[in-house]
Design a protein around this motif. Structure first.
Motif, mmCIF file in Angstrom:
data_model
loop_
_atom_site.group_PDB
_atom_site.id
_atom_site.type_symbol
_atom_site.label_atom_id
_atom_site.label_comp_id
_atom_site.label_asym_id
_atom_site.label_seq_id
_atom_site.Cartn_x
_atom_site.Cartn_y
_atom_site.Cartn_z
ATOM 1 N N SER A 1 33.011 35.786 -4.279
ATOM 2 C CA SER A 1 32.084 35.883 -5.407
ATOM 3 C C SER A 1 32.658 36.716 -6.552
ATOM 4 N N GLY A 2 33.968 36.952 -6.529
ATOM 5 C CA GLY A 2 34.623 37.538 -7.696
ATOM 6 C C GLY A 2 34.509 39.044 -7.836
ATOM 7 N N SER B 1 26.608 31.824 -5.769
ATOM 8 C CA SER B 1 25.818 33.043 -5.937
ATOM 9 C C SER B 1 25.706 33.772 -4.605
ATOM 10 N N ILE B 2 25.474 35.070 -4.680
ATOM 11 C CA ILE B 2 25.523 35.888 -3.470
ATOM 12 C C ILE B 2 24.336 36.839 -3.404
ATOM 13 N N ILE B 3 23.794 36.984 -2.218
ATOM 14 C CA ILE B 3 22.798 38.028 -1.971
ATOM 15 C C ILE B 3 23.530 39.115 -1.216
ATOM 16 N N HIS B 4 23.673 40.272 -1.830
ATOM 17 C CA HIS B 4 24.473 41.317 -1.212
ATOM 18 C C HIS B 4 23.762 41.970 -0.051
ATOM 19 N N LYS C 1 16.314 35.215 -6.735
ATOM 20 C CA LYS C 1 17.295 35.347 -7.805
ATOM 21 C C LYS C 1 18.533 34.495 -7.514
ATOM 22 N N ALA C 2 19.003 34.563 -6.282
ATOM 23 C CA ALA C 2 20.197 33.793 -5.933
ATOM 24 C C ALA C 2 19.941 32.300 -6.086
ATOM 25 N N VAL C 3 18.751 31.864 -5.666
ATOM 26 C CA VAL C 3 18.429 30.441 -5.775
ATOM 27 C C VAL C 3 18.318 30.029 -7.238
ATOM 28 N N SER C 4 17.841 30.925 -8.075
ATOM 29 C CA SER C 4 17.559 30.582 -9.475
ATOM 30 C C SER C 4 18.809 30.190 -10.249
ATOM 31 N N GLY D 1 23.087 27.142 -8.043
ATOM 32 C CA GLY D 1 24.481 26.880 -7.740
ATOM 33 C C GLY D 1 24.611 25.972 -6.524
ATOM 34 N N GLN D 2 25.859 25.672 -6.168
ATOM 35 C CA GLN D 2 26.126 24.806 -5.026
ATOM 36 C C GLN D 2 26.291 25.626 -3.754
ATOM 37 N N VAL D 3 26.731 26.861 -3.922
ATOM 38 C CA VAL D 3 27.005 27.690 -2.755
ATOM 39 C C VAL D 3 26.168 28.966 -2.843
#
Ligand SMILES: Nc1ncnc2c1ncn2[C@@H]1O[C@H](COP(=O)(O)OP(=O)(O)OP(=O)(O)O)[C@@H](O)[C@H]1O
Ligand SMILES: [Mg+2]
Lengths: 501, 338
Positions: free
Chosen positions: A53-54, A84-87, A157-160, A163-165
């Motif tokens: 996730s950069g 997108s990532i949920i930390h 938030k991540a779903v919003s 993204g594909q991943v």
């Protein structure tokens, strides 16, 4: 259905000063797949996902995304690619509302493009939350939500980003079973829409419910990728830790001493707690069960003087003591491990030694106030070994440790303080099976050495496995104390929902 | 063989330790390096700059007051707080010392003690406002800053207190030479710095200074009486304010009610240039001293180059930006997350 590969990582390595966090790891993800990554604390799961996730730069390795070689150089880049990532640790702004948090950086503006359009923002958030069937008010301030609800905001938030991943790093560690179910529903919807989900969890029983494949990593090395339907939890565990771990063993009934160390009478607080009384005996583990919001953490905090009490008495060895603030509690030999270690347990920007001796400074200093650092060093090295904290040295900054190892540092702090009474609030949250087992053994050992332990836990198997007696709370009241031999999950749930509906 | 292996191992370990040391200390090494570079630059431009008279009488002497203030306020800033009152408190303490010494006919030592005690009291008041009334440090010390400014004017009746002529040896507090060629004021600054560094790194109060700045809530739950320690830390900062006030009066031969405002910002700038984080939890005394020296060298050098004072201000501003930005870049390179 033919599977289309969405993402593949090969040969990924990453070294931090003194730590080889990842060594030649690979991982791939298909469309419409939930792929779990499991491994012990410090195995490198979060690091791998932070590379994807950069957030971290990889030293070597190759990432192919939708057939193209990509270089994810920043979180923004990842967002653009649709990752997108949920930390693992929550990353919300506590003073902003739910809607403002979800759309941070992508705010809608009114026609003139200068002023924010809050109405539109709230409406978009409401639609998203409805779609995900989350019961949350877009206008509520995030800091006022429970940790579980905040986790739900992170998920929304991540779903919003559409993204594909979507990467989820231990999303369920603070969720109750019903909230976990709600999350699984969301994951299934994502899956049906062809998205790929990377799922990290230490709750292995979740894997069979939600994942398609499982990749195991150990000590930064790739071990194996398994198909969920063709494997079993014991196989996963043995791949993770390289040995067998007994699960869910109940303690042999230990003889309980009759000596009452702590007696609590009629504690109430301003909001929730009503007239809570119990005894804690020497060498006992008293489990506190209940649903989220039952008041267990509130009880612990009131007990140690972190929050004010409106009524109640506390007796230590039969003598009444006044606990007005946490330092009174520590002086009386009561140590508290918070459920939110980052906020209340650790000094993240300091090293392990600093954190471990923080509660015991008086015994590491002479009468002129000078610190004795030499003995501190060797004691800290001992406790690192005893708890097998994974770190290059005792001088490592705590923020650089993996989540599970951070938790062990908090435990090390109270062990070093040598408290007679220990209150563990969710002691194994975010801790891997192997380390969990070690911590269980440790708790049992501490109890058999004569310490009196209160263990608050939302995981019933853990409560049943560890406790000599089980206190159950519901809506701020103590609804019952059960002997372990008479207890089972149903009985506990009965007490835990006594005042509901 | 095992001996040889051991030797190699210990060498490797020594090497690691050295590089770890270099990594840890690089911020201060860079700051010190910039100080040297600036120094050499001015020396080349005007060789007189490097003369001992200029170095001790010009640069070091002019660092004493700001330096002492900066040392004390380093503690406060490491807790994550700020003290805006140290400038005007210097004026107030100076006036009170002047008045008491004159009225009671005190000697040098008792006069110094009065200064340090009164300074400490101002710090304790700040600490109490912050912990008992729960005011944010910025607000609490803004209030004491204004109050001290007013009180200095009231107590002095808006007139300087002159006392050199009457108090024997008062001027020697800063200007005498206990050690040949080194003015006492400079000696006080460096001894004060060494004591502060020992307190910060080797004692309990220093440890709690870092702990509170790193995470106050966690420190409290670890059983530390955070409020009491905060009062002590602001009080400790106040002791240095008191010492600065004494040195200032000795240098000037008088106590002036209007002198002091603005010192707080110069002291804070020195702390920041020295690499202490305004967010709390990190900082060093040696960095602070280097920061104060960088500012003093610049002011002195630009004056010798006959640059107008206005430009000195502008350049100081630019130096602050460069110093903190450079530190950020270095941290990011080293992979530290803030
Ligand atoms: N910024 C960093 N600096 C130095 N070391 C780091 C850093 N981040 C992670 N590490 C180290 O890298 C290793 C892998 O950590 P990581 O957080 O990826 O583990 P994890 O598998 O996610 O563990 P957990 O289950 O406890 O969350 C650990 O040994 C950790 O201490
Ligand atoms: Mg992790």
């Amino acid at each position: 259905m033919a599977t289309t590969q969405l993402l593949s990582l090969t040969g990924v390595s990453k070294e931090f000063p003194g730590v080889k966090a990842l060594n030649n790891v690979r991982f791939d993800l298909n469309e419409g797949e939930v792929h779990a990554i499991v491994g012990e604390n410090g195995a490198g799961k979060s690091t791998l996902m932070k590379i994807l996730s950069g957030i971290y730069k990889k030293d070597t390795g190759d990432i192919v995304y939708k057939g193209n070689h990509v270089n994810v150089s920043s979180p923004l880049e990842a967002q653009k690619l649709g990752i997108s990532i949920i930390h693992q640790e929550l990353n919300l702004m506590p003073d902003l509302t739910v809607a403002q948090n979800i759309f941070i950086g992508r705010e809608d503006r009114r026609k003139g493009r200068v002023f924010l359009d809050n109405a539109k923002l709230n409406k978009a958030a409401k639609e998203l939350l409805d779609e995900l069937e989350l019961v949350l008010d877009p206008k509520q301030i995030v800091g006022e939500l429970t940790i579980a609800k905040q986790q739900m905001v992170e998920i929304a938030k991540a779903v919003s980003y559409r993204g594909q991943v979507i990467i989820m790093d231990e999303p369920t560690s603070s969720l109750t079973p019903s909230e976990t179910e709600a999350l699984f529903k969301i994951i299934r919807t994502l899956k049906a829409a062809g998205k790929g989900v990377v799922y990290i969890s230490h709750r292995l029983e979740e894997l069979s419910k939600i994942t398609d494949r499982i990749t195991v990593i150990r000590d930064g090395e790739y071990v194996k990728t398994l198909t969920t339907t063709e494997t079993s939890i014991p196989e996963v565990i043995s791949l993770m830790v390289g040995r067998k771990v007994d699960q869910d063993q109940r303690p042999e009934a230990r003889p309980l001493s009759n000596e009452i160390v702590l007696k609590v009478e009629g504690i109430s607080d301003l909001n929730l707690l009503r007239d809570v009384s119990f005894d804690l005996r020497k060498g006992e583990i008293l489990g506190f069960a209940g649903l989220m919001g039952a008041g267990r953490t509130e009880l612990a905090r009131a007990l140690i003087g972190a929050d004010p009490k409106t009524a109640g008495k506390i007796f230590l060895h039969g003598n009444e003591i006044k606990i007005k603030n946490p330092s009174d509690a520590v002086k009386a030999g009561i140590g508290y491990l918070s459920e939110d270690r980052k906020k209340y347990g650790l000094l993240l920007i300091q090293n392990i030694t600093f954190n471990v001796i923080l509660s015991s400074i008086p015994s590491f200093s002479n009468k002129f106030g000078f610190l004795k650092t030499k003995p501190a060093g060797s004691i800290v090295r001992d406790v690192i070994k005893k708890l097998s904290i994974r770190t290059p040295s005792e001088n490592q900054y705590v923020k650089n440790l993996s989540g599970g190892n951070q938790q062990k540092v908090v435990i090390a702090k109270w062990l070093t303080r040598d408290c007679e009474i220990l209150i563990f609030d969710e002691p194994t949250r975010g801790i891997d099976v192997g380390a969990k087992d070690e911590i269980y053994k440790l708790l049992t050992k501490l109890a058999s050495e004569g310490k009196a332990i209160i263990m608050i836990s939302s995981e019933l198997p853990e409560i049943l496995r560890m406790s000599d007696r089980i206190a159950v709370m519901c809506e701020g009241k103590l609804t019952g104390i059960i002997d372990n031999k008479d207890a089972d999950q149903n009985k506990i749930m009965q007490y835990a929902t006594k005042f509901r509906d | 063989m095992s001996e040889a292996v051991k030797a190699v191992e210990s060498e490797v370990e020594g090497g690691n330790r050295l590089s770890a040391f270099a990594k840890r200390e690089i911020g201060r090494v860079l700051a010190l390096g910039s100080l040297v570079v600036i120094f050499i630059f001015f020396t080349i431009m005007r060789p007189v700059f490097a003369s001992w008279e200029n170095v001790s009488g010009g640069i070091l002497m002019s660092t004493t007051v700001i330096g002492l203030l900066a040392i004390g306020t380093t503690f406060v800033i490491i807790t994550g707080g700020i003290d805006l009152s140290i400038g005007t408190a210097t004026a107030l303490v100076a006036i009170i010392v002047g008045k008491t010494v004159m009225a009671l006919d005190l000697g040098v030592v008792s006069g110094m003690i009065v200064g340090v005690v009164v300074g400490g009291l101002v710090g304790v008041i700040n600490g109490l406002l912050i912990t008992v009334l729960k005011l944010p440090p910025f607000i609490a010390t803004l209030a004491t800053m204004k109050a001290a400014q007013g009180l200095a004017l009231i107590v002095s009746d808006m007139k300087p207190v002159l006392f050199t002529t009457d108090v024997k040896g008062w001027d020697s507090i800063a200007q005498g030479n206990l050690i040949p060629k080194i003015p006492n004021g400079v000696l006080i600054l460096f001894v004060g710095a060494i004591i502060a560094a020992i307190i910060l790194n080797k004692t309990v109060i220093g440890r709690y200074t870092f702990a509170i700045g790193s995470n106050e809530a966690a420190t409290k739950l670890s059983g530390v009486k955070v409020n009491n320690w905060l009062v002590a830390i602001y009080g400790l900062g106040g002791l240095y304010v008191g010492m600065a006030a004494v040195v200032l009066t000795s240098r000037l031969g008088s106590a002036r009610p209007d002198l002091g405002l603005g010192y707080e910002l110069e002291a804070i700038a020195a702390v920041i240039i020295g690499g202490t984080s305004l967010l709390g939890g990190k900082g060093t005394i040696s960095g602070t001293i280097i920061g104060a020296l960088i500012m003093a060298v610049l002011v002195n050098g630009l004056r010798i180059l006959e640059l107008q004072q206005e430009w000195q201000y502008v350049i100081t501003g630019i130096v602050i930006v460069i110093a903190v930005w450079g530190d950020n870049v270095r941290r990011r390179r080293a992979g530290e997350t803030s």
